[in-house]
Motif scaffolding. Structure first.
Motif, PDB file in Angstrom:
ATOM      1  N   THR A 119       3.791   3.881  -1.385  1.00 37.72           N
ATOM      2  CA  THR A 119       4.277   4.268  -2.702  1.00 37.72           C
ATOM      3  C   THR A 119       5.733   4.725  -2.589  1.00 37.72           C
ATOM      4  O   THR A 119       6.093   5.459  -1.670  1.00 37.72           O
ATOM      5  CB  THR A 119       3.439   5.412  -3.310  1.00 37.72           C
ATOM      6  OG1 THR A 119       3.530   6.573  -2.479  1.00 37.72           O
ATOM      7  CG2 THR A 119       1.988   4.990  -3.442  1.00 37.72           C
TER       8      THR A 119
ATOM      9  N   LEU B 217       0.808  -1.211   0.000  1.00 39.84           N
ATOM     10  CA  LEU B 217       0.000   0.000   0.000  1.00 39.84           C
ATOM     11  C   LEU B 217       0.845   1.266   0.000  1.00 39.84           C
ATOM     12  O   LEU B 217       0.338   2.354  -0.278  1.00 39.84           O
ATOM     13  CB  LEU B 217      -0.934   0.012   1.224  1.00 39.84           C
ATOM     14  CG  LEU B 217      -1.954  -1.128   1.305  1.00 39.84           C
ATOM     15  CD1 LEU B 217      -2.778  -1.005   2.580  1.00 39.84           C
ATOM     16  CD2 LEU B 217      -2.848  -1.132   0.075  1.00 39.84           C
TER      17      LEU B 217
ATOM     18  N   SER C 288       1.274   0.045  -5.479  1.00 43.50           N
ATOM     19  CA  SER C 288       0.463   1.258  -5.402  1.00 43.50           C
ATOM     20  C   SER C 288       1.111   2.456  -6.076  1.00 43.50           C
ATOM     21  O   SER C 288       0.495   3.517  -6.181  1.00 43.50           O
ATOM     22  CB  SER C 288       0.182   1.600  -3.930  1.00 43.50           C
ATOM     23  OG  SER C 288      -0.587   0.582  -3.320  1.00 43.50           O
TER      24      SER C 288
END
Length: 262
Positions: A212, A210, A240
């Motif tokens: 980045t 999740l 992500s």
């Protein structure tokens, strides 16, 4: 042909090439501004107008329905004192042949005076405003707190931006560190690397898939004292993150008041 005319032609060509390349693939990322800040504030009695563009040839691997809009941000920053500036942002989103106003931010920033004789440059940026949520089409009030520390050693430059992003309504806070390293290849040209991350809560990071993390190869041109040009190609390393991203920053400084006469 004068150097300034040649510069403007280069900028215009670069901008249209970028837009054509980006729009032909119809991809983009959801970030409006991709930039690592340096510590100096805008010079007193000077204003810089900047256009930030970013586009993703390939979006996040975990989003099948990502619409890949083109984001354009107009940033206007004015130096009010020798170590204080005020910035204003207008965000827009071009998607499916429609241009949409996406919010605005205001950003005061103060830097440590040179008279303090610190070994590093340091400043603090506090940004706040509202941005439209592309899913719900509602505006959300948010903020950003960005400490900035940088240092130049010979031809080497490094800047650290350990940033906190938050949303007032949901009280969500995310740690978003940004880092830049560049090397001056010549007095008018620098080549470097930038890193942008978003890890989630500073005290409870999101799962790795999740988060980045993106790394950019960037080039900066300093053809004269009134213009700026930066182009970067980014690569994401998590599900992500945008797999690929392109960014372009065009800027022009304008003197006013007493500086206009100099």
């Amino acid at each position: 042909m004068t150097a300034r005319t040649s510069f403007f032609k280069t900028i215009i060509k670069s901008f249209f090439i970028f837009c054509f390349f980006a729009s032909s693939m119809v991809f983009s990322q959801e970030t409006f501004e991709v930039q690592v800040y340096g510590s100096p504030t805008m010079t007193k009695n000077n204003t810089i107008f900047e256009l930030h563009s970013n586009e993703s040839p390939q979006g996040p691997k975990n989003e099948d329905n990502f619409t890949h809009p083109l984001h354009e941000t107009m940033e206007i920053t004015t130096g009010l004192t020798n170590n204080f500036e005020l910035g204003f942002y207008v965000f827009s989103r071009f998607n499916q042949n429609a241009l949409d106003y996406s919010g605005s931010h205001i950003r005061p920033r103060i830097t440590v005076p040179q008279s303090w004789q610190w070994n590093v440059g340091a400043s603090l940026s506090v940004e706040s405003g509202f941005v439209k949520n592309p899913t719900t089409n509602s505006f959300e009030a948010d903020y950003e707190i960005r400490p900035i520390v940088d240092k130049t050693i010979g031809n080497n430059y490094i800047s650290l931006n350990p940033t906190l992003d938050g949303v007032y309504k949901t009280k969500e806070v995310s740690f978003s560190p940004n880092v830049k390293y560049s090397y001056m290849m010549s007095p008018k040209y620098a080549l470097g690397m930038e890193y942008y991350g978003a890890t989630g809560s500073p005290f409870h990071w999101d799962k790795s898939e999740l988060q980045t993390h993106q790394f950019y190869l960037v080039t900066d041109l300093y053809l004269d004292k009134t213009h700026e040009f930066e182009f970067g190609i980014g690569r994401g390393t998590t599900q992500s993150s945008d797999v690929w991203n392109l960014k372009l920053i065009l800027g022009q400084r304008v003197a006013w008041g007493k500086n206009k006469k100099q």
